[in-house]
Write a protein that holds these residues in place. Structure first.
Motif, PDB file in Angstrom:
ATOM      1  N   ARG A  17       0.658  -1.109   0.153  1.00 58.07           N
ATOM      2  CA  ARG A  17       0.136  -0.177  -0.417  1.00 58.07           C
ATOM      3  C   ARG A  17       0.675   1.232   0.272  1.00 58.07           C
ATOM      4  O   ARG A  17       0.649   2.269  -0.759  1.00 58.07           O
ATOM      5  N   ILE A  18       1.922   1.430   0.592  1.00 61.33           N
ATOM      6  CA  ILE A  18       2.897   2.684   0.634  1.00 61.33           C
ATOM      7  C   ILE A  18       3.713   2.852  -0.963  1.00 61.33           C
ATOM      8  O   ILE A  18       3.480   3.442  -1.205  1.00 61.33           O
ATOM      9  N   VAL A  19       3.985   1.589  -1.210  1.00 58.95           N
ATOM     10  CA  VAL A  19       3.979   2.267  -2.469  1.00 58.95           C
ATOM     11  C   VAL A  19       3.440   2.475  -3.999  1.00 58.95           C
ATOM     12  O   VAL A  19       3.228   3.447  -4.221  1.00 58.95           O
ATOM     13  N   LEU A  20       1.662   1.587  -3.426  1.00 60.58           N
ATOM     14  CA  LEU A  20       0.807   2.444  -4.568  1.00 60.58           C
ATOM     15  C   LEU A  20       0.415   3.560  -4.220  1.00 60.58           C
ATOM     16  O   LEU A  20      -0.236   5.139  -5.507  1.00 60.58           O
ATOM     17  N   ILE A  21       0.899   4.042  -3.145  1.00 57.18           N
ATOM     18  CA  ILE A  21       0.369   5.502  -2.615  1.00 57.18           C
ATOM     19  C   ILE A  21       1.151   6.405  -2.821  1.00 57.18           C
ATOM     20  O   ILE A  21       0.696   6.893  -3.641  1.00 57.18           O
ATOM     21  N   SER A  22       2.316   6.751  -2.993  1.00 56.84           N
ATOM     22  CA  SER A  22       3.920   7.408  -2.897  1.00 56.84           C
ATOM     23  C   SER A  22       3.575   7.370  -4.679  1.00 56.84           C
ATOM     24  O   SER A  22       4.145   7.868  -5.437  1.00 56.84           O
ATOM     25  N   GLY A  23       3.057   6.274  -5.365  1.00 54.53           N
ATOM     26  CA  GLY A  23       3.684   5.793  -6.207  1.00 54.53           C
ATOM     27  C   GLY A  23       2.319   6.462  -7.402  1.00 54.53           C
ATOM     28  O   GLY A  23       2.781   7.136  -8.466  1.00 54.53           O
ATOM     29  N   VAL A  24       0.691   6.989  -6.933  1.00 59.58           N
ATOM     30  CA  VAL A  24      -0.023   8.045  -7.134  1.00 59.58           C
ATOM     31  C   VAL A  24       0.425   8.807  -7.129  1.00 59.58           C
ATOM     32  O   VAL A  24       0.666   9.993  -8.293  1.00 59.58           O
ATOM     33  N   ILE A  25       1.083   9.513  -6.127  1.00 60.85           N
ATOM     34  CA  ILE A  25       1.264  10.877  -5.340  1.00 60.85           C
ATOM     35  C   ILE A  25       2.201  11.471  -6.535  1.00 60.85           C
ATOM     36  O   ILE A  25       2.360  12.433  -7.282  1.00 60.85           O
ATOM     37  N   ILE A  26       3.502  10.702  -6.340  1.00 64.59           N
ATOM     38  CA  ILE A  26       3.927  10.493  -7.888  1.00 64.59           C
ATOM     39  C   ILE A  26       4.416  10.950  -8.671  1.00 64.59           C
ATOM     40  O   ILE A  26       4.457  12.082  -9.698  1.00 64.59           O
ATOM     41  N   ALA A  27       3.268  10.236  -9.654  1.00 62.44           N
ATOM     42  CA  ALA A  27       2.952   9.982 -10.576  1.00 62.44           C
ATOM     43  C   ALA A  27       1.611  11.720 -10.958  1.00 62.44           C
ATOM     44  O   ALA A  27       2.057  12.323 -12.199  1.00 62.44           O
ATOM     45  N   ILE A  28       1.725  12.432  -9.590  1.00 68.38           N
ATOM     46  CA  ILE A  28       0.585  13.412 -10.387  1.00 68.38           C
ATOM     47  C   ILE A  28       1.789  14.241  -9.735  1.00 68.38           C
ATOM     48  O   ILE A  28       0.934  15.086 -10.754  1.00 68.38           O
ATOM     49  N   SER A  29       2.948  14.434  -8.822  1.00 66.34           N
ATOM     50  CA  SER A  29       3.737  15.415  -8.741  1.00 66.34           C
ATOM     51  C   SER A  29       4.558  15.523 -11.243  1.00 66.34           C
ATOM     52  O   SER A  29       5.158  16.639 -11.203  1.00 66.34           O
ATOM     53  N   LEU A  30       4.595  14.314 -11.113  1.00 66.65           N
ATOM     54  CA  LEU A  30       4.923  14.512 -12.761  1.00 66.65           C
ATOM     55  C   LEU A  30       4.401  15.017 -13.489  1.00 66.65           C
ATOM     56  O   LEU A  30       4.893  15.819 -15.188  1.00 66.65           O
ATOM     57  N   ILE A  31       2.849  14.613 -13.797  1.00 65.48           N
ATOM     58  CA  ILE A  31       1.873  15.569 -14.304  1.00 65.48           C
ATOM     59  C   ILE A  31       1.915  16.788 -14.330  1.00 65.48           C
ATOM     60  O   ILE A  31       1.601  17.696 -15.177  1.00 65.48           O
ATOM     61  N   LEU A  32       1.750  17.247 -13.266  1.00 62.85           N
ATOM     62  CA  LEU A  32       1.893  18.146 -13.067  1.00 62.85           C
ATOM     63  C   LEU A  32       3.410  19.373 -13.037  1.00 62.85           C
ATOM     64  O   LEU A  32       3.532  20.807 -14.044  1.00 62.85           O
ATOM     65  N   LYS A  33       4.061  19.037 -13.253  1.00 61.80           N
ATOM     66  CA  LYS A  33       5.519  19.266 -13.183  1.00 61.80           C
ATOM     67  C   LYS A  33       5.615  19.723 -14.509  1.00 61.80           C
ATOM     68  O   LYS A  33       5.661  20.534 -15.083  1.00 61.80           O
ATOM     69  N   GLU A  34       4.612  18.619 -15.686  1.00 64.10           N
ATOM     70  CA  GLU A  34       4.842  19.132 -16.669  1.00 64.10           C
ATOM     71  C   GLU A  34       3.077  20.135 -16.961  1.00 64.10           C
ATOM     72  O   GLU A  34       4.203  21.036 -18.375  1.00 64.10           O
ATOM     73  N   LEU A  35       2.783  19.775 -16.622  1.00 65.33           N
ATOM     74  CA  LEU A  35       1.682  20.830 -16.934  1.00 65.33           C
ATOM     75  C   LEU A  35       1.846  22.728 -16.192  1.00 65.33           C
ATOM     76  O   LEU A  35       2.196  23.381 -16.919  1.00 65.33           O
ATOM     77  N   PHE A  45       3.561  17.870  -3.828  1.00 63.05           N
ATOM     78  CA  PHE A  45       3.526  16.871  -3.882  1.00 63.05           C
ATOM     79  C   PHE A  45       4.860  15.667  -3.924  1.00 63.05           C
ATOM     80  O   PHE A  45       4.689  14.278  -3.646  1.00 63.05           O
ATOM     81  N   MET A  46       5.577  16.323  -4.562  1.00 58.31           N
ATOM     82  CA  MET A  46       7.017  14.992  -4.094  1.00 58.31           C
ATOM     83  C   MET A  46       7.630  15.200  -2.943  1.00 58.31           C
ATOM     84  O   MET A  46       7.706  14.302  -2.444  1.00 58.31           O
ATOM     85  N   LEU A  47       7.352  15.988  -2.037  1.00 56.42           N
ATOM     86  CA  LEU A  47       7.620  15.892  -0.609  1.00 56.42           C
ATOM     87  C   LEU A  47       6.175  15.091  -0.665  1.00 56.42           C
ATOM     88  O   LEU A  47       7.326  14.313   0.518  1.00 56.42           O
ATOM     89  N   ALA A  48       5.122  14.880  -0.724  1.00 55.35           N
ATOM     90  CA  ALA A  48       4.238  14.317  -0.038  1.00 55.35           C
ATOM     91  C   ALA A  48       4.672  12.713  -0.259  1.00 55.35           C
ATOM     92  O   ALA A  48       5.049  12.338   0.786  1.00 55.35           O
TER      93      ALA A  48
END
Length: 631
Positions: A17-35, A45-48
């Motif tokens: 679950r930790i891997v799943l949650i942190s993976g979702v958060i890091i994916a969101i941070s990557l999308i935000l970085k591009e946008l 989000f990266m810090l989270a």
């Protein structure tokens, strides 16, 4: 997993679950970085992601430091905290996520290496049906008492070691012997806990229950074996305890000399000795599990490592190279009838536990019926025979040395005795009143797989094969020649075997002694490695030997040696790979070709590959049943 405290459900975060949650958060941070770019929301989000994935790592690091251990978790924690301080938020998030992902994948893969051992645990009986006062009652195996009558029906597991008193059945004994072909058991036969009735039924008188059963002791030995570490593993663990603090110091020096914080932090991450530390134990666990599944008990990682480097194999004869059930082939009496000679010898041997004595008693019972007379003043002389008194006459039964020591000349019968021995038979001489009364020839059948044993051992790297026996020189020579042994030593007392093992060790190197685990305890204990063959249920075998082969099959010996060689080879592959990856990463850091996140990715990948390589040991034996094989 959900826990309830009061009325509110509390979510327990597992690794997955930790891997799943942190993976979702890091994916969101990557999308935000591009946008939107590297803005506050992106950084948040990266810090989270770094906090979610990094919190368990930091917690483990702090816990280890409290006990004076500076491990991999401490290196990663320092590197992540440093990355956050200098504003490398993406690196911090990526490193923690990759570390947790790698940790999760490692734990899942390690579970596979333990699958053979878990399969053993699943075979443990969970219920028993006992007959008390004529009534059958179902109880747990722990509640069965010695002497209870245990009823077992088709498809059920036997929960005790005992003797069959009623019924007959085909029993799968794979949990004990590793042999999947069912054996037929009937009244008077011995049963083992953990075996399964495939057809028929049995009523068993319980002799060993609970933790005293053979199966329970096997489980205990396998579990203990995982905790007893190999020498290579102990060295690597000592190395890592010094290595990790040294890396922290080196990173500080690199920062002082270069002024490059990122370079120093990257060095911390890529220098984690994870793959190196895990390279040996994961191979050992997989190897021990593979052996246990096939009825081969290796008592420790150190034993597995030793077995993989043995150069000389010494064998007992009776019960090891032979089936251990000798039978009388010829009786020749002087001054009395053959039946009289056989009767006297059987009376003398009636209290003897020696296989040759049992063969004489069995022959007399078969030919003359039950022998009810008992000898007087019996004295067993180790390595020679015995003497006893019957109807006022002192009789001597044994080998040449016994009769010569008792003043009885065998010179006139030497030619006849020698002719029997040339055919590989053991001659028991009976004497009384200063003369030889007769000779009884006994032969033991060589095991069917004994002739194929030596070429297979040679192919596995065993340089010398030797037989140690208390039997006479001619009989020993005949068997050694037929099997193809390099050397043989005959007419040995138990103490002589220990002395010869020491000589062989000095001459050739590490030596293993293979015996039946009953009368070879001193030799098994004095060799570099003691191997008991066909020792199911034998206390001495289970306690004295380093390796126990639960079925009387010599092919299991070649399998055990091949498995140990494969395990040692697998360990060396893992160590070499771990060192190579560490060296390449270090060079990449020094030339600034490896960044923090990429270094962590390669590190975790190397750990995973080491575990996957070790897991291949679980497949050893699928294509190789008795030959040397490769891995």
């Amino acid at each position: 997993m959900i826990e309830f405290k009061g009325v509110l459900p509390v979510l327990r975060l597992t690794k997955g679950r930790i891997v799943l949650i942190s993976g979702v958060i890091i994916a969101i941070s990557l999308i935000l970085k591009e946008l939107v770019g590297y803005k506050t929301v992106t950084i948040a989000f990266m810090l989270a992601a770094a906090c979610v994935a990094g919190a368990p790592v930091l917690r483990k690091a702090i816990g280890a430091i409290r006990y004076g251990i500076v491990g991999i978790d401490a290196l990663v924690s320092i590197a992540v905290i440093g990355a956050i301080i200098i504003g490398e938020y993406w690196e911090a998030a990526a490193v923690t996520f990759l570390f947790m992902l790698g940790d999760y994948l490692e734990s899942r893969t390690i579970e596979k290496t333990r699958s053979s051992i878990k399969a053993l645990l699943d075979l443990a009986p969970d219920r028993a049906r006992v007959k008390r006062n004529g009534v059958e009652t179902e109880v747990s195996p722990e509640e069965v008492e010695r002497g209870d009558l245990v009823v077992v029906r088709p498809g059920e597991k036997i929960s005790v070691d005992g003797i069959v008193v009623e019924g007959s059945a085909h029993v799968n004994q794979a949990a004990i012997t590793g042999e999947s072909i069912p054996v037929s058991l009937g009244v008077g036969d011995t049963t083992f806990s953990g075996t399964i009735i495939e057809s028929g039924y049995l009523v068993i008188r319980a002799d060993r229950v609970g933790e005293d059963t053979t199966f329970a002791r096997i489980l205990q030995m396998v579990e203990e074996a995982q905790d007893r570490k190999a020498k290579t593993q102990k060295f690597l663990e000592k190395f890592s305890r010094w290595y990790t603090p040294a890396i922290i110091l080196l990173s500080v020096i690199v920062y002082i000399l270069s002024g490059n914080v990122v370079l120093a932090l990257t060095l911390l991450v890529i220098a984690c000795p994870g793959a190196l530390v895990i390279s040996t134990p994961v191979s050992i666990v997989a190897g021990i599990g593979n052996g246990a599944k096939r009825g081969i008990l290796v008592k420790s990682g150190e034993v597995m490592e030793k077995l993989g480097t043995v150069r000389v194999m010494a064998f007992d004869k009776t019960g090891t190279l032979t089936v251990g059930k000798p039978s009388v082939t010829r009786i020749r009496a002087f001054g009395m009838s053959d039946d009289q000679l056989l009767r006297i010898a059987a009376i003398g041997e009636s209290y003897s536990e020696h296989p040759l004595g049992k063969a004489i008693v069995d022959k007399a019972t078969e030919k003359l019926g039950p022998i009810h007379e008992a000898p007087e003043q019996t004295e067993i002389l180790a390595g020679m025979g015995l003497k006893f008194r019957l109807n006022g006459v002192n009789y001597y039964i044994g080998n040449r040395k016994l009769l010569q020591d008792c003043g009885i000349s065998i010179e006139t019968h030497e030619q006849d005795i020698a002719a029997e021995e040339e055919m590989g038979r053991t001659v028991v001489i009976v004497g009384a009143n200063g003369v030889v009364c007769g000779i009884i020839s006994i032969a033991d059948r060589i095991r069917e797989d004994a002739r194929a044993l030596i070429p297979r051992l040679k192919a596995l790297g065993i340089k010398r094969t030797v037989m140690l026996t208390g039997d006479n020189r001619r009989a020993a020579r005949a068997i050694a020649k037929e099997i193809g042994l390099d050397e043989y030593y005959s007419d040995l007392l138990p103490g002589d075997k220990v002395s010869i093992l020491e000589q062989l060790r000095n001459r050739y190197g590490r030596i293993a002694m293979v015996g039946d685990g009953v009368n070879d305890a001193p030799a098994l204990a004095s060799a570099d490695l003691g191997i008991a063959i066909g020792g199911a249920g034998t206390d001495v075998a289970m306690e004295t030997a380093d390796v126990v082969l639960m079925a009387p099959k010599l092919s299991m010996l070649t399998y055990a040696v091949g498995l140990s060689r494969a395990t040692v080879r697998n360990m060396m592959q893992n160590i070499a790979f771990a060192l190579l990856v560490a060296a390449l990463l270090l060079a990449g850091v020094l030339f600034q070709a490896v960044n923090l996140s990429f270094g962590m990715l390669v590190h975790e990948a190397s750990v995973l590959l080491v575990i996957i390589n070790a897991a291949r040991l679980l497949g050893y034996g699928r294509k190789v049943t008795a030959g040397p094989g490769r891995l």
